[in-house]
Design a protein around this motif. Structure first.
Motif, PDB file in Angstrom:
ATOM      1  N   LYS A 190      -3.943   5.602  17.129  1.00  0.00           N
ATOM      2  CA  LYS A 190      -5.114   6.149  17.816  1.00  0.00           C
ATOM      3  C   LYS A 190      -5.510   5.261  18.991  1.00  0.00           C
ATOM      4  O   LYS A 190      -5.798   5.738  20.089  1.00  0.00           O
ATOM      5  CB  LYS A 190      -6.271   6.287  16.813  1.00  0.00           C
ATOM      6  CG  LYS A 190      -7.631   6.529  17.431  1.00  0.00           C
ATOM      7  CD  LYS A 190      -7.761   7.914  18.008  1.00  0.00           C
ATOM      8  CE  LYS A 190      -9.220   8.191  18.351  1.00  0.00           C
ATOM      9  NZ  LYS A 190      -9.401   8.707  19.670  1.00  0.00           N
ATOM     10  N   LYS A 191      -5.535   3.943  18.777  1.00  0.00           N
ATOM     11  CA  LYS A 191      -5.885   3.006  19.846  1.00  0.00           C
ATOM     12  C   LYS A 191      -4.862   3.063  20.984  1.00  0.00           C
ATOM     13  O   LYS A 191      -5.231   3.056  22.156  1.00  0.00           O
ATOM     14  CB  LYS A 191      -5.970   1.577  19.310  1.00  0.00           C
ATOM     15  CG  LYS A 191      -7.127   1.347  18.387  1.00  0.00           C
ATOM     16  CD  LYS A 191      -8.408   1.580  19.118  1.00  0.00           C
ATOM     17  CE  LYS A 191      -9.359   0.453  18.887  1.00  0.00           C
ATOM     18  NZ  LYS A 191     -10.613   0.639  19.566  1.00  0.00           N
ATOM     19  N   LEU A 192      -3.573   3.113  20.644  1.00  0.00           N
ATOM     20  CA  LEU A 192      -2.514   3.160  21.661  1.00  0.00           C
ATOM     21  C   LEU A 192      -2.638   4.397  22.534  1.00  0.00           C
ATOM     22  O   LEU A 192      -2.644   4.311  23.763  1.00  0.00           O
ATOM     23  CB  LEU A 192      -1.132   3.124  21.002  1.00  0.00           C
ATOM     24  CG  LEU A 192       0.045   3.435  21.938  1.00  0.00           C
ATOM     25  CD1 LEU A 192       0.289   2.270  22.880  1.00  0.00           C
ATOM     26  CD2 LEU A 192       1.288   3.756  21.143  1.00  0.00           C
ATOM     27  N   ILE A 214       2.147   7.534   6.907  1.00  0.00           N
ATOM     28  CA  ILE A 214       1.827   6.194   7.388  1.00  0.00           C
ATOM     29  C   ILE A 214       0.424   5.845   6.923  1.00  0.00           C
ATOM     30  O   ILE A 214      -0.394   6.720   6.665  1.00  0.00           O
ATOM     31  CB  ILE A 214       1.966   6.075   8.922  1.00  0.00           C
ATOM     32  CG1 ILE A 214       1.108   7.088   9.661  1.00  0.00           C
ATOM     33  CG2 ILE A 214       3.403   6.223   9.343  1.00  0.00           C
ATOM     34  CD1 ILE A 214       1.185   6.997  11.171  1.00  0.00           C
ATOM     35  N   ASP A 215       0.162   4.567   6.809  1.00  0.00           N
ATOM     36  CA  ASP A 215      -1.107   4.160   6.220  1.00  0.00           C
ATOM     37  C   ASP A 215      -2.231   4.098   7.243  1.00  0.00           C
ATOM     38  O   ASP A 215      -2.034   4.342   8.428  1.00  0.00           O
ATOM     39  CB  ASP A 215      -0.956   2.834   5.471  1.00  0.00           C
ATOM     40  CG  ASP A 215      -0.496   1.701   6.374  1.00  0.00           C
ATOM     41  OD1 ASP A 215      -0.887   1.683   7.545  1.00  0.00           O
ATOM     42  OD2 ASP A 215       0.246   0.840   5.890  1.00  0.00           O
ATOM     43  N   ASN A 216      -3.424   3.764   6.772  1.00  0.00           N
ATOM     44  CA  ASN A 216      -4.621   3.737   7.621  1.00  0.00           C
ATOM     45  C   ASN A 216      -4.477   2.816   8.817  1.00  0.00           C
ATOM     46  O   ASN A 216      -4.891   3.149   9.929  1.00  0.00           O
ATOM     47  CB  ASN A 216      -5.831   3.281   6.810  1.00  0.00           C
ATOM     48  CG  ASN A 216      -6.266   4.313   5.815  1.00  0.00           C
ATOM     49  OD1 ASN A 216      -5.891   5.473   5.904  1.00  0.00           O
ATOM     50  ND2 ASN A 216      -7.058   3.891   4.863  1.00  0.00           N
ATOM     51  N   VAL A 266       0.865  -1.177   0.000  1.00  0.00           N
ATOM     52  CA  VAL A 266       0.000   0.000   0.000  1.00  0.00           C
ATOM     53  C   VAL A 266       0.902   1.227   0.000  1.00  0.00           C
ATOM     54  O   VAL A 266       1.906   1.271   0.710  1.00  0.00           O
ATOM     55  CB  VAL A 266      -0.917   0.005   1.240  1.00  0.00           C
ATOM     56  CG1 VAL A 266      -1.751   1.262   1.294  1.00  0.00           C
ATOM     57  CG2 VAL A 266      -1.811  -1.220   1.245  1.00  0.00           C
ATOM     58  N   CYS A 267       0.544   2.219  -0.766  1.00  0.00           N
ATOM     59  CA  CYS A 267       1.308   3.462  -0.839  1.00  0.00           C
ATOM     60  C   CYS A 267       1.426   4.070   0.560  1.00  0.00           C
ATOM     61  O   CYS A 267       0.443   4.134   1.296  1.00  0.00           O
ATOM     62  CB  CYS A 267       0.625   4.433  -1.792  1.00  0.00           C
ATOM     63  SG  CYS A 267       1.490   6.010  -1.943  1.00  0.00           S
ATOM     64  N   PRO A 268       2.611   4.540   0.952  1.00  0.00           N
ATOM     65  CA  PRO A 268       2.804   5.030   2.313  1.00  0.00           C
ATOM     66  C   PRO A 268       2.387   6.469   2.551  1.00  0.00           C
ATOM     67  O   PRO A 268       2.498   6.958   3.673  1.00  0.00           O
ATOM     68  CB  PRO A 268       4.317   4.895   2.506  1.00  0.00           C
ATOM     69  CG  PRO A 268       4.870   5.113   1.139  1.00  0.00           C
ATOM     70  CD  PRO A 268       3.860   4.492   0.205  1.00  0.00           C
TER      71      PRO A 268
END
Length: 188
Positions: free
Chosen positions: A171-173, A162-164, A49-51
């Protein structure tokens, strides 16, 4: 420089040959007859995936001798269908640039020079500072007595490089650590 000749024109070659539609040898250029695709020598092709942004365009990464030799859009990707923006198309340069930083650099407080650190030391320093900031700025209750269980000593600003999936995990961290100041460059 070669001398100009009408005999070299594709239209003349087409009329002279059996290639009446001009889709075969009549229009082939001797200059390009011996050229090969640059991806022909690849040992393997890796899908990625594109970064750069959060769109998630698919990429095909061509690898030879554990080195990236070419990156192009993945036609099997339902998102980009083989297309890449200019940044995505140039992402091979991100990997292979001679100026790419491959070591951890640290500049001490009030220092003027960068020093190299091993990855384990750098990770321990980040962990210690993260936990200290969380501990020193933890709030169980706000000024009205309402429970908040948060820290205002940690903030996160995510980037479009950075990717999704990585943004989701960050976000979770940070949410699990009690941080509420979490933002991303893509929203700003």
């Amino acid at each position: 420089m070669a001398r100009f000749s009408v005999l070299g024109w594709p239209v003349f070659r087409q009329a002279k040959s059996k290639d009446k539609l001009g889709r075969g040898p009549a229009v082939e250029s001797p200059k390009y007859a011996n050229m090969r695709p640059r991806t022909e020598d690849a040992d393997k092709v890796v899908q990625s995936v594109c970064p750069y942004c959060a769109v998630g365009c698919g990429q095909r990464i061509y690898v030879k001798d554990d080195e990236v030799i070419h990156i192009e859009g993945d036609p099997d990707s339902p998102i980009s269908r083989g297309r890449l923006c200019p940044k995505g198309a140039a992402s091979e340069q991100l990997v292979n640039t001679p100026s790419r930083q491959k070591t951890v650099l640290y500049r001490r407080p009030y220092g003027t020079d960068w020093e190299e650190l091993d990855l384990e030391t750098a990770m321990e320093m980040i962990t210690d500072r993260f936990l200290e900031a969380r501990r020193n700025h933890w709030e169980d209750f706000d000024e009205h007595g309402s429970p908040v269980n948060r820290t205002m000593g940690i903030a996160s600003l995510g980037g479009a490089t950075i990717d999704n999936e990585e943004n989701y995990l960050i976000k979770k961290l940070f949410s699990a650590a009690g941080a509420v100041q979490i933002e991303n460059q893509a929203r700003i």
